[in-house]
Scaffold this motif. Structure first.
Motif, PDB file in Angstrom:
ATOM      1  N   ALA A 125     -49.477  21.831   3.148  1.00 61.94           N
ATOM      2  CA  ALA A 125     -50.612  21.233   2.480  1.00 61.94           C
ATOM      3  C   ALA A 125     -51.254  22.437   1.605  1.00 61.94           C
ATOM      4  O   ALA A 125     -51.197  23.399   2.052  1.00 61.94           O
ATOM      5  CB  ALA A 125     -51.451  20.603   3.658  1.00 61.94           C
ATOM      6  N   ARG A 127     -52.600  18.364   6.927  1.00 60.06           N
ATOM      7  CA  ARG A 127     -53.493  17.855   5.836  1.00 60.06           C
ATOM      8  C   ARG A 127     -54.604  18.509   5.934  1.00 60.06           C
ATOM      9  O   ARG A 127     -55.136  19.363   6.756  1.00 60.06           O
ATOM     10  CB  ARG A 127     -54.084  16.494   6.125  1.00 60.06           C
ATOM     11  CG  ARG A 127     -52.725  15.485   6.153  1.00 60.06           C
ATOM     12  CD  ARG A 127     -52.186  15.079   5.131  1.00 60.06           C
ATOM     13  NE  ARG A 127     -51.291  13.973   5.216  1.00 60.06           N
ATOM     14  CZ  ARG A 127     -51.476  12.720   4.705  1.00 60.06           C
ATOM     15  NH1 ARG A 127     -52.762  12.420   4.411  1.00 60.06           N
ATOM     16  NH2 ARG A 127     -50.601  11.734   5.311  1.00 60.06           N
ATOM     17  N   ASP A 150     -44.507   9.680   3.735  1.00 66.00           N
ATOM     18  CA  ASP A 150     -45.566   9.078   3.689  1.00 66.00           C
ATOM     19  C   ASP A 150     -45.970   7.789   3.383  1.00 66.00           C
ATOM     20  O   ASP A 150     -45.290   7.101   2.325  1.00 66.00           O
ATOM     21  CB  ASP A 150     -46.570  10.055   2.445  1.00 66.00           C
ATOM     22  CG  ASP A 150     -46.836  11.203   2.812  1.00 66.00           C
ATOM     23  OD1 ASP A 150     -46.788  11.659   4.086  1.00 66.00           O
ATOM     24  OD2 ASP A 150     -46.937  12.060   1.870  1.00 66.00           O
TER      25      ASP A 150
END
Length: 394
Positions: A129, A193, A317
């Motif tokens: 991320a 994230r 995702d």
């Protein structure tokens, strides 16, 4: 006689009106591609950013003699794109006005871009991320506690430091710190994230206790006072990140159930504060959860069954955030993955604004393309290797 003719004319006019004033549901269409799709990356991902800045995309130029004052202004930053690929090729999908533009890319080029999302030292096949100067990724692959795919012993956080003006070029200083999940725990095979929560940068990851369950774990920087105190005690100035908040462990729906997965981070309730949308026990038994951070703790704001997310070992995702005013919406599959839902969580409870039936189950990705008030285009990868699209207005 004239009254009867007038009445008949009025009836004919009424019959010509549409039966319902409600807008028609968006049509789900299939995007023709010359290869079977097995992977997707949406806007903001490492692959999408690398492709958008590579020069592969065609650039629109004003024709000769065109008034430069009337020429469209170039977009700020990289063009938002969705990248899909398979064994036989890849494609970059962008919006040209309201029309999807597809640029085919060779399989070798896509492999090069995809390799960039796994930095050196990261767990093989994992994705980092990145947000501004921060990046985070899983390190130290381990087969402890059941050896689920992609799990790791560490979460590595790197932060680029400011570089003052110098007469000679110098490398940008970078601080690196690796966090451990705690006793009898590992980091689950879920990509971390990075977001801003409570005004501070945070890294959100998933920890697992084998088959006993999984938790959301949030890493934050210590305050300046805590950092100075730690340095005075010999902790070192670089030791400024720690796992500051966790959710209670939650068991999967089956003995080999999948760990929690992150669906999105945004101000879903419309209050301006970012919240974490997560999915527990997916694959037909999914529960959508909304978590809020305040006062150093993560609090469950609500949970609703009937949704699906990535299963054990799946890296795609299966949810995307659709920016909307006054609150973003969430796009994710319903239980069984045979339909997508466009959910508004404004006020802290889900309202299904749209339902999009799919010609095959969602499998490896959900993404959105668009800007402003829309319309937006939703793209979803299907289990049979096809790519479905739908144009919606938030």
């Amino acid at each position: 006689m004239s009254d009867r003719r007038a009445a008949l004319a009025a009836l004919l006019c009424l019959a010509a009106l549409p039966a319902s004033a409600e807008p028609a549901a968006p049509q789900v269409e299939l995007l023709a591609l010359p290869f079977r799709v097995t992977a997707m990356r949406g806007p903001g991902s490492e692959v999408a950013l690398a492709v958008a800045t590579s020069g592969l995309l065609p650039v629109a130029h004003a024709s000769a003699g065109a008034d430069p004052k009337r020429a469209p202004k170039p977009a700020e930053g990289p063009v938002p794109v969705v990248v899909v690929w398979g064994e036989d090729g890849g494609a970059v999908i962008s919006l040209d006005g309201g029309t999807l533009r597809t640029t085919l890319v060779g399989a070798e080029a896509i492999e090069g871009f995809a390799a960039a999302e796994t930095p050196r030292g990261a767990v093989p096949g994992s994705r980092q991320a990145q947000l501004g100067p921060l990046s985070a990724y899983l390190t130290g692959p381990t087969r402890a506690l059941g050896g689920a795919p992609g799990q790791a012993a560490g979460l590595t956080i790197r932060e680029r430091q400011p570089l003052g003006v110098t007469a000679e070029p110098k490398p940008v200083p970078v601080t690196t710190q690796t966090l451990t999940p705690g006793p009898d725990q590992v980091f689950a095979g879920r990509s971390p994230r990075i977001a801003t929560l409570d005004g501070r940068p945070a890294v959100i990851a998933v920890t697992a206790q084998g088959t006993a369950g999984s938790s959301l774990a949030m890493a934050m920087k210590n305050s300046e006072g805590d950092a100075a105190q730690g340095a005075a005690k010999g902790a070192g100035k670089s030791a400024v990140w720690s796992l500051s908040a966790r959710t209670p462990p939650q068991a999967g729906g089956k003995p080999d159930g999948a760990p929690l997965s992150l669906a999105g981070i945004a101000a879903f309730s419309g209050t301006g504060a970012s919240e974490i949308a997560a999915l527990r026990a997916p694959d037909g038994e999914g529960v959508l959860q909304l978590w809020r951070y305040a006062g150093g703790a993560l609090t469950l704001a609500g949970a609703w069954p009937g949704y699906a997310g990535p299963g054990l070992g799946e890296a795609g995702d299966l949810a995307a955030v659709l920016p909307a005013d006054p609150a973003p919406s969430l796009v994710l599959p319903l239980a069984g993955r045979t339909a997508l839902a466009l959910l508004s969580l404004k006020g802290g409870a889900p309202t299904e604004r749209l339902r999009l039936p799919l010609p095959a189950p969602a499998a490896f990705g959900v993404a959105v393309l668009g800007a402003g008030s829309g319309p937006w285009t939703i793209l979803v990868g299907l289990a049979d290797g096809r790519l479905a699209t739908a144009r919606v207005t938030p």
